[in-house]
Design a protein around this motif. Structure first.
Motif, PDB file in Angstrom:
ATOM      1  N   TRP A  24       0.851  -1.189   0.000  1.00 49.25           N
ATOM      2  CA  TRP A  24       0.000   0.000   0.000  1.00 49.25           C
ATOM      3  C   TRP A  24       0.890   1.243   0.000  1.00 49.25           C
ATOM      4  CZ3 TRP A  24      -5.056   0.174  -0.864  1.00 49.25           C
ATOM      5  CH2 TRP A  24      -5.822  -0.977  -0.646  1.00 49.25           C
ATOM      6  N   TYR A  25       0.581   2.150  -0.901  1.00 50.42           N
ATOM      7  CA  TYR A  25       1.231   3.453  -0.969  1.00 50.42           C
ATOM      8  C   TYR A  25       0.170   4.531  -0.784  1.00 50.42           C
ATOM      9  CZ  TYR A  25       5.624   1.618  -2.932  1.00 50.42           C
ATOM     10  OH  TYR A  25       6.816   0.967  -3.128  1.00 50.42           O
ATOM     11  N   ARG A  26       0.623   5.733  -0.488  1.00 52.50           N
ATOM     12  CA  ARG A  26      -0.297   6.866  -0.456  1.00 52.50           C
ATOM     13  C   ARG A  26       0.387   8.092  -1.037  1.00 52.50           C
ATOM     14  NH1 ARG A  26      -0.810   7.683   6.121  1.00 52.50           N
ATOM     15  NH2 ARG A  26       1.291   8.550   6.494  1.00 52.50           N
ATOM     16  N   GLN A  27      -0.448   8.999  -1.502  1.00 49.02           N
ATOM     17  CA  GLN A  27       0.083  10.200  -2.137  1.00 49.02           C
ATOM     18  C   GLN A  27      -0.855  11.370  -1.899  1.00 49.02           C
ATOM     19  OE1 GLN A  27       0.702   9.885  -6.412  1.00 49.02           O
ATOM     20  NE2 GLN A  27       2.401  11.342  -6.322  1.00 49.02           N
ATOM     21  N   THR A  28      -0.251  12.520  -1.582  1.00 44.60           N
ATOM     22  CA  THR A  28      -0.985  13.770  -1.462  1.00 44.60           C
ATOM     23  C   THR A  28      -0.468  14.720  -2.538  1.00 44.60           C
ATOM     24  OG1 THR A  28       0.595  14.521   0.211  1.00 44.60           O
ATOM     25  CG2 THR A  28      -1.432  13.499   0.998  1.00 44.60           C
ATOM     26  N   PRO A  29      -1.270  15.710  -2.893  1.00 43.05           N
ATOM     27  CA  PRO A  29      -0.868  16.626  -3.975  1.00 43.05           C
ATOM     28  C   PRO A  29       0.482  17.276  -3.708  1.00 43.05           C
ATOM     29  CG  PRO A  29      -3.175  16.922  -3.470  1.00 43.05           C
ATOM     30  CD  PRO A  29      -2.633  15.993  -2.430  1.00 43.05           C
ATOM     31  N   GLY A  30       1.327  17.243  -4.706  1.00 42.80           N
ATOM     32  CA  GLY A  30       2.627  17.882  -4.606  1.00 42.80           C
ATOM     33  C   GLY A  30       3.689  17.072  -3.901  1.00 42.80           C
ATOM     34  N   LYS A  31       3.336  15.876  -3.466  1.00 43.39           N
ATOM     35  CA  LYS A  31       4.304  15.035  -2.762  1.00 43.39           C
ATOM     36  C   LYS A  31       4.505  13.727  -3.497  1.00 43.39           C
ATOM     37  CE  LYS A  31       3.691  16.835   1.918  1.00 43.39           C
ATOM     38  NZ  LYS A  31       3.478  16.470   3.349  1.00 43.39           N
ATOM     39  N   GLN A  32       5.635  13.099  -3.207  1.00 48.67           N
ATOM     40  CA  GLN A  32       5.910  11.803  -3.809  1.00 48.67           C
ATOM     41  C   GLN A  32       5.053  10.727  -3.152  1.00 48.67           C
ATOM     42  OE1 GLN A  32      10.182  11.133  -3.558  1.00 48.67           O
ATOM     43  NE2 GLN A  32      10.396  11.692  -5.704  1.00 48.67           N
ATOM     44  N   ARG A  33       4.781   9.710  -3.941  1.00 51.39           N
ATOM     45  CA  ARG A  33       4.069   8.565  -3.401  1.00 51.39           C
ATOM     46  C   ARG A  33       4.962   7.886  -2.364  1.00 51.39           C
ATOM     47  NH1 ARG A  33       0.940   4.955  -7.775  1.00 51.39           N
ATOM     48  NH2 ARG A  33       0.273   7.090  -8.265  1.00 51.39           N
ATOM     49  N   GLU A  34       4.397   7.543  -1.211  1.00 51.81           N
ATOM     50  CA  GLU A  34       5.188   6.924  -0.149  1.00 51.81           C
ATOM     51  C   GLU A  34       4.619   5.559   0.224  1.00 51.81           C
ATOM     52  OE1 GLU A  34       5.168   8.924   3.609  1.00 51.81           O
ATOM     53  OE2 GLU A  34       2.982   9.059   3.706  1.00 51.81           O
ATOM     54  N   LEU A  35       5.527   4.680   0.586  1.00 51.21           N
ATOM     55  CA  LEU A  35       5.126   3.343   1.020  1.00 51.21           C
ATOM     56  C   LEU A  35       4.517   3.423   2.409  1.00 51.21           C
ATOM     57  CD1 LEU A  35       5.146   0.241   0.542  1.00 51.21           C
ATOM     58  CD2 LEU A  35       7.397   0.230   1.642  1.00 51.21           C
ATOM     59  N   VAL A  36       3.352   2.838   2.569  1.00 50.89           N
ATOM     60  CA  VAL A  36       2.673   2.792   3.858  1.00 50.89           C
ATOM     61  C   VAL A  36       2.913   1.452   4.542  1.00 50.89           C
ATOM     62  CG1 VAL A  36       0.430   2.874   5.010  1.00 50.89           C
ATOM     63  CG2 VAL A  36       0.895   4.394   3.064  1.00 50.89           C
ATOM     64  N   ALA A  37       2.674   0.378   3.804  1.00 45.34           N
ATOM     65  CA  ALA A  37       2.845  -0.964   4.360  1.00 45.34           C
ATOM     66  C   ALA A  37       2.989  -1.951   3.219  1.00 45.34           C
ATOM     67  CB  ALA A  37       1.665  -1.352   5.240  1.00 45.34           C
ATOM     68  N   GLY A  38       3.691  -3.036   3.484  1.00 44.35           N
ATOM     69  CA  GLY A  38       3.859  -4.060   2.469  1.00 44.35           C
ATOM     70  C   GLY A  38       3.924  -5.429   3.095  1.00 44.35           C
ATOM     71  N   ILE A  39       3.532  -6.431   2.313  1.00 48.55           N
ATOM     72  CA  ILE A  39       3.581  -7.803   2.796  1.00 48.55           C
ATOM     73  C   ILE A  39       3.997  -8.705   1.651  1.00 48.55           C
ATOM     74  CG2 ILE A  39       1.089  -8.109   2.396  1.00 48.55           C
ATOM     75  CD1 ILE A  39       1.106 -10.020   4.848  1.00 48.55           C
ATOM     76  N   THR A  40       4.973  -9.568   1.895  1.00 45.94           N
ATOM     77  CA  THR A  40       5.421 -10.492   0.867  1.00 45.94           C
ATOM     78  C   THR A  40       4.590 -11.767   0.907  1.00 45.94           C
ATOM     79  OG1 THR A  40       7.022 -11.647   2.248  1.00 45.94           O
ATOM     80  CG2 THR A  40       7.771  -9.624   1.159  1.00 45.94           C
ATOM     81  N   ILE A  41       4.741 -12.574  -0.119  1.00 44.16           N
ATOM     82  CA  ILE A  41       3.997 -13.825  -0.147  1.00 44.16           C
ATOM     83  C   ILE A  41       4.403 -14.732   1.003  1.00 44.16           C
ATOM     84  CG2 ILE A  41       5.587 -15.045  -1.691  1.00 44.16           C
ATOM     85  CD1 ILE A  41       3.041 -16.210  -3.057  1.00 44.16           C
TER      86      ILE A  41
END
Length: 118
Positions: A36-53
């Motif tokens: 999961w990533y998130r992004q706000t206007p004018g900012k880079q997309r940032e990683l929120v959380a991740g899960i591998t198989i």
């Protein structure tokens, strides 16, 4: 053709909760991870959380203790339970399905808006 669809966004008051879901469908060979990533206007997309198989999980420091990521490998779905939401969590949240042996093939969803406001 691969489709990645997010759902569950919306408007919530500070301190509230939301649960995002992401479902991947189509011909996907060897999913490596779902993030999961998130992004706000004018900012880079940032990683929120991740899960591998394999179940390895990582979180951004800003969401540790508040967000929980989970995954159903059989259904190619991933969820993000977000608790104790803050106004600064407001963003468009994107699901990234990483495929291939090295996880270097990305499939992105269209995003879902999360707004935390009173």
């Amino acid at each position: 053709q691969v489709q990645v669809v997010e759902s569950g966004g919306g408007l919530v008051q500070p301190g509230g909760s939301l649960r995002l879901s992401c479902a991947a469908s189509g011909t996907i060979f060897s999913i490596y991870a779902m993030d999961w990533y998130r992004q706000t206007p004018g900012k880079q997309r940032e990683l929120v959380a991740g899960i591998t198989i394999g179940g390895r999980i990582n979180y951004a420091d800003s969401v540790k203790g508040r967000f929980t990521i989970s995954r159903d490998n059989a259904k190619n779905t991933v969820h993000l339970q977000m608790n104790s939401l803050k106004p600064e969590d407001t963003a468009v949240y994107y699901c990234d399905v990483r495929a291939g042996a090295l996880g270097n093939i990305d499939y992105w969803g269209q995003g879902t808006q999360v707004t935390v406001s009173s």
